[in-house]
Design a protein around this motif. Structure first.
Motif, PDB file in Angstrom:
ATOM      1  N   ASP A 256      -1.865   6.163 -21.990  1.00 14.11           N
ATOM      2  CA  ASP A 256      -1.758   6.305 -20.575  1.00 14.11           C
ATOM      3  C   ASP A 256      -2.283   5.334 -19.445  1.00 14.11           C
ATOM      4  OD1 ASP A 256      -0.662   8.684 -21.228  1.00 14.11           O
ATOM      5  OD2 ASP A 256      -2.857   9.739 -21.447  1.00 14.11           O
ATOM      6  N   PHE A 257      -2.302   5.603 -18.297  1.00  7.09           N
ATOM      7  CA  PHE A 257      -2.798   4.765 -17.313  1.00  7.09           C
ATOM      8  C   PHE A 257      -4.233   4.500 -17.585  1.00  7.09           C
ATOM      9  CE2 PHE A 257       1.329   5.695 -15.395  1.00  7.09           C
ATOM     10  CZ  PHE A 257       1.730   4.464 -15.075  1.00  7.09           C
TER      11      PHE A 257
ATOM     12  N   ARG B  73      -0.885   0.553 -17.576  1.00  8.28           N
ATOM     13  CA  ARG B  73      -0.589   1.429 -19.298  1.00  8.28           C
ATOM     14  C   ARG B  73      -0.782   0.178 -20.122  1.00  8.28           C
ATOM     15  NH1 ARG B  73       3.732   5.927 -19.891  1.00  8.28           N
ATOM     16  NH2 ARG B  73       2.391   6.560 -21.279  1.00  8.28           N
ATOM     17  N   ALA B  74      -1.387   0.271 -21.192  1.00  7.03           N
ATOM     18  CA  ALA B  74      -1.632  -0.738 -22.273  1.00  7.03           C
ATOM     19  C   ALA B  74      -0.859  -0.554 -23.342  1.00  7.03           C
ATOM     20  CB  ALA B  74      -2.983  -0.871 -22.578  1.00  7.03           C
ATOM     21  N   ILE B  75      -0.064  -1.500 -24.073  1.00  5.08           N
ATOM     22  CA  ILE B  75       0.627  -1.593 -25.376  1.00  5.08           C
ATOM     23  C   ILE B  75      -0.352  -2.365 -26.359  1.00  5.08           C
ATOM     24  CG2 ILE B  75       2.231  -2.500 -26.554  1.00  5.08           C
ATOM     25  CD1 ILE B  75       4.257  -1.867 -24.440  1.00  5.08           C
ATOM     26  N   ILE B  76      -0.628  -1.675 -27.334  1.00  8.01           N
ATOM     27  CA  ILE B  76      -1.644  -2.262 -28.343  1.00  8.01           C
ATOM     28  C   ILE B  76      -0.611  -2.612 -29.568  1.00  8.01           C
ATOM     29  CG2 ILE B  76      -3.548  -1.988 -29.826  1.00  8.01           C
ATOM     30  CD1 ILE B  76      -4.646   0.088 -28.027  1.00  8.01           C
ATOM     31  N   SER B  77      -0.470  -3.663 -30.014  1.00 10.80           N
ATOM     32  CA  SER B  77       0.577  -4.172 -31.046  1.00 10.80           C
ATOM     33  C   SER B  77       0.201  -5.227 -31.940  1.00 10.80           C
ATOM     34  CB  SER B  77       1.745  -4.757 -30.011  1.00 10.80           C
ATOM     35  OG  SER B  77       1.579  -5.892 -29.456  1.00 10.80           O
ATOM     36  N   PRO B  78       0.893  -5.603 -32.813  1.00  9.53           N
ATOM     37  CA  PRO B  78       0.670  -6.647 -33.573  1.00  9.53           C
ATOM     38  C   PRO B  78       0.775  -7.871 -33.092  1.00  9.53           C
ATOM     39  CG  PRO B  78       2.199  -5.108 -34.789  1.00  9.53           C
ATOM     40  CD  PRO B  78       1.970  -4.683 -33.405  1.00  9.53           C
ATOM     41  N   PRO B  79       0.503  -8.895 -33.255  1.00  2.00           N
ATOM     42  CA  PRO B  79       0.548 -10.148 -32.740  1.00  2.00           C
ATOM     43  C   PRO B  79       1.932 -10.631 -32.380  1.00  2.00           C
ATOM     44  CG  PRO B  79      -1.369 -10.297 -34.117  1.00  2.00           C
ATOM     45  CD  PRO B  79      -0.550  -9.127 -34.540  1.00  2.00           C
TER      46      PRO B  79
ATOM     47  N   ASN C  87      -2.073  18.893  -8.442  1.00  2.00           N
ATOM     48  CA  ASN C  87      -1.814  20.560  -8.391  1.00  2.00           C
ATOM     49  C   ASN C  87      -0.476  20.929  -9.433  1.00  2.00           C
ATOM     50  OD1 ASN C  87      -3.898  21.011  -6.858  1.00  2.00           O
ATOM     51  ND2 ASN C  87      -2.980  20.785  -4.914  1.00  2.00           N
ATOM     52  N   LEU C  88       0.118  19.773  -9.673  1.00  2.00           N
ATOM     53  CA  LEU C  88       1.035  20.139 -10.706  1.00  2.00           C
ATOM     54  C   LEU C  88       0.643  20.446 -12.033  1.00  2.00           C
ATOM     55  CD1 LEU C  88       3.831  17.483  -9.758  1.00  2.00           C
ATOM     56  CD2 LEU C  88       3.661  19.827  -8.828  1.00  2.00           C
ATOM     57  N   GLY C  89      -0.582  20.052 -12.272  1.00  2.00           N
ATOM     58  CA  GLY C  89      -1.159  20.564 -13.547  1.00  2.00           C
ATOM     59  C   GLY C  89      -1.145  19.525 -14.655  1.00  2.00           C
ATOM     60  N   ILE C  90      -0.966  18.391 -14.115  1.00  2.00           N
ATOM     61  CA  ILE C  90      -0.687  17.048 -14.920  1.00  2.00           C
ATOM     62  C   ILE C  90      -1.887  16.059 -14.869  1.00  2.00           C
ATOM     63  CG2 ILE C  90       0.578  14.805 -15.573  1.00  2.00           C
ATOM     64  CD1 ILE C  90       3.056  16.259 -14.238  1.00  2.00           C
ATOM     65  N   ILE C  91      -2.345  15.638 -15.798  1.00  2.91           N
ATOM     66  CA  ILE C  91      -3.695  14.838 -15.934  1.00  2.91           C
ATOM     67  C   ILE C  91      -3.615  13.655 -15.066  1.00  2.91           C
ATOM     68  CG2 ILE C  91      -4.487  16.007 -18.121  1.00  2.91           C
ATOM     69  CD1 ILE C  91      -3.852  13.203 -19.504  1.00  2.91           C
ATOM     70  N   ARG C  92      -4.835  13.278 -14.565  1.00  2.00           N
ATOM     71  CA  ARG C  92      -4.540  12.242 -13.740  1.00  2.00           C
ATOM     72  C   ARG C  92      -4.455  10.829 -14.242  1.00  2.00           C
ATOM     73  NH1 ARG C  92      -3.928   8.434 -10.649  1.00  2.00           N
ATOM     74  NH2 ARG C  92      -5.288   7.587  -9.200  1.00  2.00           N
ATOM     75  N   ASP C  93      -4.303  10.643 -15.669  1.00  2.19           N
ATOM     76  CA  ASP C  93      -4.047   9.579 -16.559  1.00  2.19           C
ATOM     77  C   ASP C  93      -2.349   9.236 -16.600  1.00  2.19           C
ATOM     78  OD1 ASP C  93      -6.816   9.479 -17.076  1.00  2.19           O
ATOM     79  OD2 ASP C  93      -6.541  10.159 -19.043  1.00  2.19           O
ATOM     80  N   LYS C  94      -1.651  10.229 -16.301  1.00  3.68           N
ATOM     81  CA  LYS C  94      -0.408  10.181 -16.173  1.00  3.68           C
ATOM     82  C   LYS C  94       0.189   9.451 -14.970  1.00  3.68           C
ATOM     83  CE  LYS C  94       0.716  12.016 -20.300  1.00  3.68           C
ATOM     84  NZ  LYS C  94       1.149  11.078 -21.404  1.00  3.68           N
ATOM     85  N   PHE C  95      -0.758   9.234 -13.865  1.00  2.00           N
ATOM     86  CA  PHE C  95      -0.141   8.537 -12.751  1.00  2.00           C
ATOM     87  C   PHE C  95      -0.695   7.118 -12.528  1.00  2.00           C
ATOM     88  CE2 PHE C  95      -0.245  13.269 -12.235  1.00  2.00           C
ATOM     89  CZ  PHE C  95       1.143  13.406 -11.708  1.00  2.00           C
ATOM     90  N   GLY C  96       0.079   6.291 -12.068  1.00  2.00           N
ATOM     91  CA  GLY C  96      -0.499   4.954 -11.619  1.00  2.00           C
ATOM     92  C   GLY C  96      -0.755   4.691 -10.203  1.00  2.00           C
ATOM     93  N   ASP C  97      -0.466   3.784  -9.690  1.00  2.00           N
ATOM     94  CA  ASP C  97      -0.979   3.294  -8.386  1.00  2.00           C
ATOM     95  C   ASP C  97      -0.029   4.173  -7.313  1.00  2.00           C
ATOM     96  OD1 ASP C  97      -2.622   1.733  -9.293  1.00  2.00           O
ATOM     97  OD2 ASP C  97      -1.710  -0.301  -8.387  1.00  2.00           O
ATOM     98  N   ILE C  98      -0.444   4.488  -6.089  1.00  2.00           N
ATOM     99  CA  ILE C  98       0.013   5.047  -4.954  1.00  2.00           C
ATOM    100  C   ILE C  98       0.327   4.014  -3.984  1.00  2.00           C
ATOM    101  CG2 ILE C  98      -0.038   6.940  -3.259  1.00  2.00           C
ATOM    102  CD1 ILE C  98      -1.591   8.680  -5.015  1.00  2.00           C
ATOM    103  N   LEU C  99       1.509   3.834  -3.335  1.00  2.00           N
ATOM    104  CA  LEU C  99       1.623   2.784  -2.544  1.00  2.00           C
ATOM    105  C   LEU C  99       2.082   3.235  -1.324  1.00  2.00           C
ATOM    106  CD1 LEU C  99       3.981   0.672  -5.017  1.00  2.00           C
ATOM    107  CD2 LEU C  99       1.480   0.517  -4.824  1.00  2.00           C
ATOM    108  N   ILE C 100       1.342   3.171  -0.191  1.00  2.00           N
ATOM    109  CA  ILE C 100       1.775   3.421   1.281  1.00  2.00           C
ATOM    110  C   ILE C 100       1.860   2.160   2.444  1.00  2.00           C
ATOM    111  CG2 ILE C 100       1.160   4.823   3.081  1.00  2.00           C
ATOM    112  CD1 ILE C 100       0.016   6.745   1.018  1.00  2.00           C
ATOM    113  N   ASN C 101       2.895   2.080   3.092  1.00  2.00           N
ATOM    114  CA  ASN C 101       2.845   1.128   3.931  1.00  2.00           C
ATOM    115  C   ASN C 101       3.614   1.787   5.130  1.00  2.00           C
ATOM    116  OD1 ASN C 101       3.210  -1.181   5.269  1.00  2.00           O
ATOM    117  ND2 ASN C 101       4.580  -2.234   3.965  1.00  2.00           N
ATOM    118  N   ASP C 102       2.910   2.026   6.248  1.00  2.36           N
ATOM    119  CA  ASP C 102       3.423   2.718   7.522  1.00  2.36           C
ATOM    120  C   ASP C 102       3.940   4.070   6.817  1.00  2.36           C
ATOM    121  OD1 ASP C 102       3.876   2.876   9.906  1.00  2.36           O
ATOM    122  OD2 ASP C 102       5.880   1.881  10.050  1.00  2.36           O
ATOM    123  N   LYS C 103       5.234   4.158   7.045  1.00  2.00           N
ATOM    124  CA  LYS C 103       5.821   5.569   6.588  1.00  2.00           C
ATOM    125  C   LYS C 103       6.400   5.526   5.383  1.00  2.00           C
ATOM    126  CE  LYS C 103       6.695   6.873  11.628  1.00  2.00           C
ATOM    127  NZ  LYS C 103       7.704   6.990  12.726  1.00  2.00           N
ATOM    128  N   THR C 104       6.248   4.466   4.660  1.00  2.00           N
ATOM    129  CA  THR C 104       6.977   4.745   3.228  1.00  2.00           C
ATOM    130  C   THR C 104       5.825   4.955   2.210  1.00  2.00           C
ATOM    131  OG1 THR C 104       8.620   2.754   4.010  1.00  2.00           O
ATOM    132  CG2 THR C 104       8.118   3.040   1.562  1.00  2.00           C
TER     133      THR C 104
END
Length: 256
Positions: A35-36, A70-76, A112-129
């Motif tokens: 997860d994140f 999020r991290a990917i753990i993998s063979p080399p 409040n949707l009932g999803i754990i925090r680990d499923k969300f990444g960064d929130i990006l806010i710039n002015d009204k976007t």
């Protein structure tokens, strides 16, 4: 010598989870997606992979210098593609002439949707976007069910990564010394308040470490901990650079 002695007791469940993922990768010759992770968790995963020596770690949060990744753990020999990280990107459409959406409001609505925090990444806010990054496996549910943020009615529009806004959030790095790595000492230095006030804020539940409330003033801080104090903002413990001759700890920390 146990690997756990290098980490805090409350980090043991996360370490066990990562060890399970490492064993899975080595047993199946495939990769494992987390997860994140916050910056401290990213540091731990990288350290554990290096300690094991038979797996590698790749990190991606959708944007350059993403705080949550999020991290990917993998063979080399494995080379991940962007789709392997399971990221989805949304922009929030709302009546921006009448409403303003803040970071805390959007995060609260998502939680409040009932999803754990680990499923969300960064929130990006710039002015009204307003945009955010989410794990692809829950993106359909989020798009269907997020209908309001605060008093604003919203709709979500899916983006590709090239449409994400560029946020230039540089940490202002400062140096200081602390008598110990206790949370009350670090908060006192980082936010320029007295040690007594620092301890009081912690005991009142006003301080978070890596987005979790910590109420113990003697909680030990570690490299890359993100620390926030209600009403004072957020900081990050960038490095711990050893002790002075008077046995104080040299630290570098960033503030936004």
């Amino acid at each position: 010598m146990s690997i756990y002695q290098h980490y805090r007791a409350d980090e043991k469940p996360f370490i066990d989870q990562i060890f399970e993922s490492i064993h899975f990768v080595k047993d199946t010759y495939s990769f494992k997606l987390t997860d994140f992770l916050d910056p401290r968790q990213q540091e731990i995963v990288t350290q554990l992979a290096s300690y094991d020596g038979q797996v590698v770690v790749f990190l991606d949060g959708g944007i350059e210098n993403a705080e949550r990744q999020r991290a990917i753990i993998s063979p080399p020999y494995f080379e991940p593609e962007s789709d392997d990280f399971g990221l989805a990107f949304f922009e929030v459409d709302y009546a921006d002439k009448f409403f303003t959406i803040e970071h805390r409001q959007l995060l609260g609505a998502l939680m409040n949707l009932g999803i754990i925090r680990d499923k969300f990444g960064d929130i990006l806010i710039n002015d009204k976007t307003v945009q955010f990054i989410v794990a692809k496996e829950v993106s359909g549910f989020v798009q269907l069910n997020l209908q309001a943020v605060g008093k604003a009615t919203v709709a979500l529009r899916k983006l590709n990564s090239e449409e994400l806004i560029k946020i230039n959030e540089e940490w202002k790095i400062q140096s200081g010394t602390v008598s110990s790595l206790r949370l009350d000492a670090v908060v006192s230095e980082m936010f320029h308040i007295s040690r007594a006030k620092s301890a009081a804020y912690i005991q009142k539940g006003m301080v978070k470490v890596n987005w979790k409330v910590v109420e113990q003033p003697n909680y030990e801080c570690c490299k890359l901990d993100t620390i926030s104090v209600r009403g004072f903002g957020r900081g990050k413990l960038v490095s711990i650079d050893g002790q002075t001759k008077k046995e104080k700890w040299r630290i570098q920390y960033g503030k936004k």
